[in-house]
Design an enzyme around this catalytic site. Structure first.
Site, mmCIF file in Angstrom:
data_model
loop_
_atom_site.group_PDB
_atom_site.id
_atom_site.type_symbol
_atom_site.label_atom_id
_atom_site.label_comp_id
_atom_site.label_asym_id
_atom_site.label_seq_id
_atom_site.Cartn_x
_atom_site.Cartn_y
_atom_site.Cartn_z
ATOM 1 N N GLU A 59 13.238 -9.091 0.920
ATOM 2 C CA GLU A 59 12.688 -8.533 1.538
ATOM 3 C C GLU A 59 13.135 -6.739 1.359
ATOM 4 O OE1 GLU A 59 11.647 -8.433 6.127
ATOM 5 O OE2 GLU A 59 10.658 -6.658 5.752
ATOM 6 N N ALA B 266 3.469 -0.861 5.460
ATOM 7 C CA ALA B 266 2.908 -0.952 6.081
ATOM 8 C C ALA B 266 2.330 -2.302 6.802
ATOM 9 C CB ALA B 266 1.963 0.425 6.074
ATOM 10 N N TYR C 235 11.115 8.772 1.655
ATOM 11 C CA TYR C 235 11.100 7.804 0.277
ATOM 12 C C TYR C 235 12.106 8.294 -1.006
ATOM 13 C CZ TYR C 235 7.812 5.583 3.943
ATOM 14 O OH TYR C 235 7.574 4.827 4.463
ATOM 15 N N PRO D 185 0.845 -1.110 -0.127
ATOM 16 C CA PRO D 185 0.144 0.107 0.242
ATOM 17 C C PRO D 185 0.910 1.092 0.350
ATOM 18 C CG PRO D 185 0.340 -0.894 2.192
ATOM 19 C CD PRO D 185 0.834 -1.939 1.444
ATOM 20 N N ASN D 186 0.626 2.283 -0.613
ATOM 21 C CA ASN D 186 0.825 3.445 -0.528
ATOM 22 C C ASN D 186 2.071 3.457 -1.395
ATOM 23 O OD1 ASN D 186 -0.901 4.833 1.403
ATOM 24 N ND2 ASN D 186 -0.158 3.463 2.668
ATOM 25 N N ARG E 271 14.114 3.937 12.347
ATOM 26 C CA ARG E 271 12.821 4.895 12.478
ATOM 27 C C ARG E 271 12.023 5.638 13.320
ATOM 28 N NH1 ARG E 271 9.095 4.973 6.433
ATOM 29 N NH2 ARG E 271 8.586 6.506 7.899
ATOM 30 N N HIS F 164 12.868 -2.429 1.765
ATOM 31 C CA HIS F 164 12.654 -0.977 2.013
ATOM 32 C C HIS F 164 13.063 0.134 2.188
ATOM 33 C CE1 HIS F 164 9.116 -3.297 4.695
ATOM 34 N NE2 HIS F 164 10.325 -4.086 5.540
ATOM 35 N N ARG G 220 4.808 11.129 -2.735
ATOM 36 C CA ARG G 220 4.977 10.739 -1.289
ATOM 37 C C ARG G 220 6.345 10.844 0.003
ATOM 38 N NH1 ARG G 220 4.317 4.438 1.278
ATOM 39 N NH2 ARG G 220 4.361 4.886 3.111
ATOM 40 N N ASN H 32 8.390 -5.653 -1.051
ATOM 41 C CA ASN H 32 8.139 -4.148 -0.677
ATOM 42 C C ASN H 32 6.571 -3.812 0.215
ATOM 43 O OD1 ASN H 32 8.035 -1.873 1.224
ATOM 44 N ND2 ASN H 32 9.622 -0.542 -0.299
HETATM 45 C C1 DQA Z 1 8.474 0.756 3.495
HETATM 46 C C2 DQA Z 1 8.209 1.357 5.432
HETATM 47 C C3 DQA Z 1 7.173 1.101 5.913
HETATM 48 O O1 DQA Z 1 7.169 1.329 7.292
HETATM 49 C C4 DQA Z 1 6.050 2.137 5.769
HETATM 50 O O2 DQA Z 1 4.343 1.661 5.961
HETATM 51 C C5 DQA Z 1 5.629 1.705 3.803
HETATM 52 C C6 DQA Z 1 7.476 2.312 3.188
HETATM 53 C C7 DQA Z 1 9.288 1.404 2.452
HETATM 54 O O3 DQA Z 1 9.632 0.985 1.811
HETATM 55 O O4 DQA Z 1 10.381 2.112 3.125
HETATM 56 O O5 DQA Z 1 5.005 1.759 2.896
HETATM 57 O O6 DQA Z 1 7.988 -0.655 3.020
#
Ligand code: DQA
Length: 145
Positions: A97, A76, A22, A9-10, A106, A99, A17, A73
């Site tokens: 994985e 959340a 990011y 998501p997002n 963070r 990020h 964003r 990725n």
């Molecule tokens: C994320 C880190 C997550 O905590 C966050 O909710 C994201 C992006 C990252 O790519 O840094 O949506 O996965």
């Protein structure tokens, strides 16, 4: 070798964003970069993004059936989805994985836990979009350890 790059998501709003966290690379640019890196590494890369958890679960279930390696990725969902934990547990081929941000550093405590990590051969965080290239390289090497 076929590789799925799955984004939760997002992440479709990358570039717009919170760019201070990011980065400014857009999601479209990330897709093009992953495809380019895949070609360079001799991988057939397919990049997807969804804001719907069930859709991600369907993709992971199919990857389990097809024994397709996955770069994930999960945004959340990484931090709390037990359904995601169960889906990752079923994967037969390596999972990496990724990020963009360094979740371990963070300030929000909830970002320090991942349901994906127990099932991943590697975790790459805090390298921005280059982390996806590292993940594809990791999978192209083919080793599981
Ligand atoms: C994320 C880190 C997550 O905590 C966050 O909710 C994201 C992006 C990252 O790519 O840094 O949506 O996965």
């Amino acid at each position: 070798m076929r590789v799925l790059v799955l984004n939760g998501p997002n992440l479709g709003r990358l570039g717009r964003r919170q760019p201070e966290i990011y980065g400014s690379t857009t999601y479209g640019e990330l897709v093009a970069l992953c495809e380019q890196w895949g070609r360079e590494l001799g991988l057939e890369v397919e990049v997807r993004q969804t804001n719907h958890e069930g859709e991600l679960l369907d993709w992971l279930n199919a990857a389990a059936d097809d024994e397709t390696p996955v770069v994930l990725n999960a945004g959340a969902w990484t931090h709390y989805s037990l359904a995601l934990y169960d889906a990752c547990a079923q994967l037969a081929a390596p999972l990496v994985e990724v990020h963009l941000s360094d979740v371990s550093r963070r300030p929000e405590e909830f970002r320090h836990h991942s349901v994906v990590t127990p099932h991943a051969v590697a975790v790459i965080a805090g390298r921005g979009v280059d982390g996806y290239r590292d993940a594809l390289e990791r999978l192209s090497r083919g080793d599981r350890g």
